[in-house]
Scaffold this motif. Structure first.
Motif, mmCIF file in Angstrom:
data_model
loop_
_atom_site.group_PDB
_atom_site.id
_atom_site.type_symbol
_atom_site.label_atom_id
_atom_site.label_comp_id
_atom_site.label_asym_id
_atom_site.label_seq_id
_atom_site.Cartn_x
_atom_site.Cartn_y
_atom_site.Cartn_z
ATOM 1 N N ASP A 41 -7.454 -7.203 8.121
ATOM 2 C CA ASP A 41 -6.882 -8.411 7.515
ATOM 3 C C ASP A 41 -7.335 -8.555 6.067
ATOM 4 O OD1 ASP A 41 -5.678 -9.114 9.953
ATOM 5 O OD2 ASP A 41 -7.465 -10.202 10.620
ATOM 6 N N ALA A 42 -8.637 -8.323 5.839
ATOM 7 C CA ALA A 42 -9.182 -8.458 4.490
ATOM 8 C C ALA A 42 -8.517 -7.468 3.537
ATOM 9 C CB ALA A 42 -10.693 -8.237 4.519
ATOM 10 N N PHE A 43 -8.250 -6.261 4.005
ATOM 11 C CA PHE A 43 -7.597 -5.238 3.190
ATOM 12 C C PHE A 43 -6.143 -5.632 2.929
ATOM 13 C CE2 PHE A 43 -5.223 -1.310 2.560
ATOM 14 C CZ PHE A 43 -6.026 -0.601 1.677
ATOM 15 N N ALA A 44 -5.429 -6.049 3.978
ATOM 16 C CA ALA A 44 -4.008 -6.361 3.847
ATOM 17 C C ALA A 44 -3.770 -7.522 2.889
ATOM 18 C CB ALA A 44 -3.406 -6.677 5.217
ATOM 19 N N HIS A 45 -4.624 -8.529 2.936
ATOM 20 C CA HIS A 45 -4.454 -9.714 2.091
ATOM 21 C C HIS A 45 -5.281 -9.639 0.813
ATOM 22 C CE1 HIS A 45 -2.045 -11.923 5.044
ATOM 23 N NE2 HIS A 45 -2.822 -11.366 5.962
ATOM 24 N N SER A 46 -6.038 -8.548 0.645
ATOM 25 C CA SER A 46 -6.848 -8.298 -0.544
ATOM 26 C C SER A 46 -7.881 -9.397 -0.775
ATOM 27 C CB SER A 46 -5.950 -8.142 -1.784
ATOM 28 O OG SER A 46 -6.601 -7.367 -2.760
ATOM 29 N N CYS A 47 -8.748 -9.575 0.202
ATOM 30 C CA CYS A 47 -9.793 -10.589 0.126
ATOM 31 C C CYS A 47 -11.028 -10.026 -0.586
ATOM 32 C CB CYS A 47 -10.161 -11.069 1.531
ATOM 33 S SG CYS A 47 -11.508 -12.265 1.523
ATOM 34 N N LEU B 229 -7.021 4.621 6.928
ATOM 35 C CA LEU B 229 -6.490 4.180 5.636
ATOM 36 C C LEU B 229 -4.967 4.076 5.665
ATOM 37 C CD1 LEU B 229 -8.637 6.205 3.056
ATOM 38 C CD2 LEU B 229 -8.739 3.749 3.513
ATOM 39 N N ARG B 230 -4.330 5.051 6.280
ATOM 40 C CA ARG B 230 -2.862 5.010 6.379
ATOM 41 C C ARG B 230 -2.406 3.771 7.141
ATOM 42 N NH1 ARG B 230 -2.293 11.386 8.107
ATOM 43 N NH2 ARG B 230 -2.397 12.273 5.997
ATOM 44 N N SER B 231 -3.062 3.504 8.241
ATOM 45 C CA SER B 231 -2.704 2.342 9.046
ATOM 46 C C SER B 231 -2.917 1.046 8.265
ATOM 47 C CB SER B 231 -3.544 2.336 10.330
ATOM 48 O OG SER B 231 -3.334 1.159 11.064
ATOM 49 N N MET B 232 -4.025 0.961 7.533
ATOM 50 C CA MET B 232 -4.336 -0.250 6.777
ATOM 51 C C MET B 232 -3.373 -0.437 5.605
ATOM 52 S SD MET B 232 -8.483 0.217 6.974
ATOM 53 C CE MET B 232 -8.968 -1.175 5.953
ATOM 54 N N MET B 233 -2.970 0.654 4.949
ATOM 55 C CA MET B 233 -2.015 0.537 3.844
ATOM 56 C C MET B 233 -0.637 0.118 4.348
ATOM 57 S SD MET B 233 -3.044 3.666 1.225
ATOM 58 C CE MET B 233 -1.890 3.139 -0.048
ATOM 59 N N PRO C 12 7.302 2.289 3.467
ATOM 60 C CA PRO C 12 6.300 2.315 2.399
ATOM 61 C C PRO C 12 4.943 1.817 2.862
ATOM 62 C CG PRO C 12 7.871 0.530 2.053
ATOM 63 C CD PRO C 12 8.406 1.356 3.180
ATOM 64 N N HIS C 13 3.893 2.433 2.332
ATOM 65 C CA HIS C 13 2.505 2.025 2.498
ATOM 66 C C HIS C 13 1.999 1.638 1.117
ATOM 67 C CE1 HIS C 13 3.230 4.209 6.155
ATOM 68 N NE2 HIS C 13 1.981 4.107 6.601
ATOM 69 N N ALA C 14 1.169 0.617 1.003
ATOM 70 C CA ALA C 14 0.834 0.144 -0.333
ATOM 71 C C ALA C 14 -0.536 -0.520 -0.387
ATOM 72 C CB ALA C 14 1.901 -0.841 -0.820
ATOM 73 N N LYS C 15 -0.952 -0.793 -1.614
ATOM 74 C CA LYS C 15 -2.109 -1.654 -1.885
ATOM 75 C C LYS C 15 -1.849 -2.370 -3.195
ATOM 76 C CE LYS C 15 -5.925 -3.691 -1.234
ATOM 77 N NZ LYS C 15 -5.293 -4.850 -1.921
ATOM 78 N N THR C 16 -2.016 -3.675 -3.186
ATOM 79 C CA THR C 16 -1.852 -4.486 -4.385
ATOM 80 C C THR C 16 -3.181 -4.584 -5.131
ATOM 81 O OG1 THR C 16 -2.333 -6.475 -3.120
ATOM 82 C CG2 THR C 16 -0.015 -5.845 -3.347
ATOM 83 N N GLY C 17 -3.084 -4.991 -6.400
ATOM 84 C CA GLY C 17 -4.298 -5.179 -7.186
ATOM 85 C C GLY C 17 -4.077 -6.142 -8.339
#
Length: 572
Positions: free
Chosen positions: A374-380, A486-490, A509-514
């Motif tokens: 959750d923390a990764f997905a919502h970028s906490c 990592l793939r699952s979390m992205m 798509p798999h992603a990470k915001t910043g």
């Protein structure tokens, strides 16, 4: 009147009997021989052999037909009978028009074509359904062109045979391998300098990447500067050359090499024109400086490099804090340290470290009992800073090295390859956990981070393969279990988190915001990032908007536009 005795009568009957027996015996011998011969000639082995001989003979005749058709076509071409030559093709008007155009422009004298031996070619689905056969026929064209000199080239044609007729399949690349639809050959006065080409052999359309040439024909920036000596070659100035020319505008696109021309050597890049176009269009409406990089994770081939505005190649040499996109690397370190995506990792409003307050964008919190995923997905940020004690001061630098960061990349172009120093204290490590502090990267580096997750291991990006001598090798690889997590979390970022701009797009798509803070202004200014990859294709990418707001709400729509532009045009 003779008297027949009883003995004579018996003797006569014996003779008749012997004669009949002899005739029957001879008949049986003759019949048996013929029957035996018939049986011998019709044995299964002989039948198969004769069928194979017939098949081979038919194949020879088919090859001969293909050769005859090609020679009738080239004969008409040689004699300047464009309409006649066109009638031997499956596109008479287009063929006649291009042949006539090329010869009007070049006025070759003499002109000859040598036809080679046909070879069988695989048929298309429609050809197989109709029972058609196909052959490829090589041929060599020799000519002498005024102001240019002798020119020889090789090409090949495809002959399609049906029950009705044999035709030459027409396409511009049959007339000359370098021609595409809408192009012809012409004589033009052109620079003898080589060209920067994309992966298809066309002149690269990416101004910032290509760079500029001054009035003296010398490269002053970009690839034009880096490869100036190669592009200049032994020639100088300009000369009359045979050139690929746009038929509509008459503009010479690029010269063809001839024995008499002293041309510089072209530089071949990995840029895919479709992906490049999609990237450039995605940045078309952006009002802040921006960059978009796309690459092929399996090979490292760089498929697109777009910068807005043009001039400064921020995609390759820009040095930016990566913000929360760096959490891909931090997460790899935490997973390696034993944390599981399902483990609880609280996300409070604030996290204090030695009097320094860390918070989340807009000070959001996640419900009690939220997980690492959750923390990764919502970028906490506070959750990641709160996990700082699970790592030592070397953990982030060591993990970043597995992504190739900090090495010296030999890409064939100037690049900034990132920096993740060993942490000096808890505060330094806390900032580094969320891609701040001394962490720095270029958009190319962060596209490679996404590509490493997709590929399972780091493959150094490359732009000019022929110039790459020592591609960088990461000192270690990621654990396969870490890659899987990592793939699952992205993917969760897109389905459940801050990457909702990509939700529902094809390709999974798999992603990470910043959102990366920089400078000393109050409130702090931010760069917007999004990185990711496509599960269903060999593509990874990174988007950066300088002073661009939020990763999810600002960089996300740009990434979505890029992927939408690529629909039906995936990388080659």
């Amino acid at each position: 009147m003779d008297h027949v005795t009883e003995w004579d009568s018996a003797r006569h009957r014996v003779r008749r009997f012997r004669a009949i027996v002899g005739v029957v015996a001879i008949s049986l011998v003759i019949f048996g021989g013929v029957a035996g011969a018939v049986l011998l000639l019709n044995t299964p082995g002989r039948t198969v052999e004769r069928a194979e001989e017939a098949k081979q003979q038919a194949a020879k005749e088919s090859v001969a037909r293909a050769e005859r058709r090609m020679k009738t076509f080239t004969s008409a071409w040689e004699r300047g009978k464009w309409d006649v030559a066109g009638q031997y093709t499956d596109s008479p008007g287009s063929a006649a028009s291009l042949l006539a155009s090329m010869h009007r422009n070049l006025a070759p004298r003499p002109f000859s074509i040598e036809v080679g031996r046909p070879t069988a070619s695989s048929s298309t689905r429609s050809e197989r359904k109709s029972g058609a056969k196909a052959y490829v026929v090589p041929f060599t064209v020799r000519m002498k062109v005024p102001r240019v000199g002798t020119y020889t080239y090789e090409s090949k044609a495809r002959i399609v045979q049906t029950a009705a007729r044999d035709v030459v399949h027409f396409e511009p690349s049959m007339v000359h391998p370098a021609l595409k639809v809408g192009q012809t050959l012409a004589v033009a006065r052109m620079s003898t300098r080589g060209s920067i080409l994309d992966r298809t052999g066309d002149v690269l359309a990416a101004a910032t990447l290509v760079g500029e040439v001054d009035a003296n024909g010398r490269g002053t920036s970009g690839l034009e500067k880096r490869y100036d000596k190669q592009l200049t070659g032994s020639g100088s100035g300009s000369a009359y050359l045979i050139a690929i020319t746009d038929r509509e505008t008459g503009r010479a696109v690029r010269p063809l090499r001839t024995p008499d021309a002293k041309l510089g050597k072209d530089v071949h890049t990995t840029i895919d024109p479709d992906v490049q176009r999609a990237a450039a269009n995605a940045l078309g409406g952006v009002t802040t400086p921006a960059a978009l990089v796309a690459l092929k994770p399996s090979t490292g081939d760089i498929l697109a490099v777009a910068n807005e505005p043009a001039g400064y190649n921020r995609a390759f040499i820009g040095e930016y804090p990566p913000g929360s996109t760096f959490k891909v690397i931090t997460s790899a370190a935490l997973l390696r340290a034993g944390l599981s995506p399902s483990d609880v990792l609280e996300c409070p409003r604030y996290e204090w470290v030695y009097g320094w307050r860390f918070t989340n964008q807009n000070e959001f919190v996640l419900p009690e009992g939220s997980t690492f995923r959750d923390a990764f997905a919502h970028s906490c940020n506070t959750a990641f800073v709160g996990a700082r004690d699970k790592l030592d001061d070397r953990a982030l630098a060591r993990t970043a090295a597995a992504f190739g960061i900090g090495g010296v990349w030999d890409t064939g172009a100037s690049t900034y390859d990132g920096s993740v120093p060993v942490n000096t204290d808890v505060l330094d490590r806390s900032a580094a956990m969320i891609g701040q502090g001394r962490d720095l990267a270029s958009p190319l580096v962060m596209a490679s981070v996404a590509g490493t997750v997709k590929n399972g291991k780091f493959v150094q990006p490359r732009l000019v393969p022929e110039a790459v001598r020592h591609p960088y090798q990461a000192p270690e690889s990621l654990d396969p279990n870490v890659v899987t997590d990592l793939r699952s979390m992205m993917r969760s970022v897109v389905t459940d988190g801050a990457g909702e701009a990509l939700r529902g797009l094809p390709g999974r798509p798999h992603a990470k915001t910043g959102t990366a803070e920089y400078g000393n202004a109050s409130p702090r200014r931010t760069h917007a990032w999004m990185i990711g990859y496509q599960e269903d294709s060999d593509l990874a990418w990174a988007v950066l908007l300088e002073d661009g707001g939020s990763g999810g709400s600002d960089a996300g729509p740009v990434a979505a536009a890029f992927l939408k532009n690529l629909t039906g045009k995936g990388p080659s």
